[in-house]
Design an enzyme around this catalytic site. Sequence first.
Site, PDB file in Angstrom:
ATOM      1  N   ASP A  91       8.464  -6.091   2.099  1.00  8.25           N
ATOM      2  CA  ASP A  91       7.234  -6.859   2.263  1.00  8.25           C
ATOM      3  C   ASP A  91       7.551  -8.342   2.432  1.00  8.25           C
ATOM      4  O   ASP A  91       6.950  -9.029   3.268  1.00  8.25           O
ATOM      5  CB  ASP A  91       6.335  -6.636   1.047  1.00  8.25           C
ATOM      6  CG  ASP A  91       5.074  -7.475   1.086  1.00  8.25           C
ATOM      7  OD1 ASP A  91       4.259  -7.292   2.003  1.00  8.25           O
ATOM      8  OD2 ASP A  91       4.908  -8.322   0.188  1.00  8.25           O
ATOM      9  N   GLU A  98       7.676  -0.743   5.106  1.00  8.94           N
ATOM     10  CA  GLU A  98       8.239  -1.912   4.426  1.00  8.94           C
ATOM     11  C   GLU A  98       9.608  -1.591   3.837  1.00  8.94           C
ATOM     12  O   GLU A  98      10.527  -2.422   3.885  1.00  8.94           O
ATOM     13  CB  GLU A  98       7.284  -2.386   3.337  1.00  8.94           C
ATOM     14  CG  GLU A  98       5.998  -2.995   3.879  1.00  8.94           C
ATOM     15  CD  GLU A  98       4.980  -3.309   2.802  1.00  8.94           C
ATOM     16  OE1 GLU A  98       4.043  -4.072   3.083  1.00  8.94           O
ATOM     17  OE2 GLU A  98       5.115  -2.777   1.673  1.00  8.94           O
TER      18      GLU A  98
END
Length: 228
Positions: free
Chosen positions: A49, A121
């Site tokens: 992320d 992610e």
Amino acid sequence: MKRSAEITALETRIGHRFARPELLRRAVTHSSMSGPGREDNQRLEFLGDRVLGLVMAEALLAGDRAASEGQLAPRFNTLVRKEACAEVAQAIDLGAALKLGRSEMMSGGRRKQALLGDAMEAVIAAVYLDAGFDAARAVILRLWGDRVAAVDTDARDPKTALQEWAQARRMPPPAYVETARTGPDHAPVFTIEVQLASGETATATAGSKRKAEQEAAAALLEQVSAGE
């Protein structure tokens, strides 16, 4: 670690050949499959992320040198939100490679937006740990592709825009009401009605509450703006 045909095929779809393929295997392992000797992808998701955020911040700054922070922030949010990650995951058929426990498998986990976004992610983090930031940047920009250049000049969430419209007219915030839910548990479809205190309403249907609320807000904002 010996490569399976599945890992090799996924590497091709991602566009990165791993020196440490065990990183990619961890990235596609959901917590429902974790156990002794098998790590899941949650820690990788946390790192990925942040890597994604830095790449997108750089790309947006380079792509529009005149944009203000107020213009860049909503574009950034559009590109890094979980829905965007899930769309990219679907484009490379990441769901087919996910390692899921039986309960998640039975409940349609391979198609769940949250699981796909998290895994995307985690894959980004795996590339970063395997080959560094430049490699991760190259993979991200290739997979996100035209999304970066095509992100709306004003990418504000329609819900935010509608709330600002109401506040400017001294109205309370819009109300969102779930009027229907259909479909199986693993793929529900929501119908949401948004209401303004002045009486105007709009309805939208989508595969997530968030998406339905956004679409309803966008429809109502267009409706009230046209009437001004």
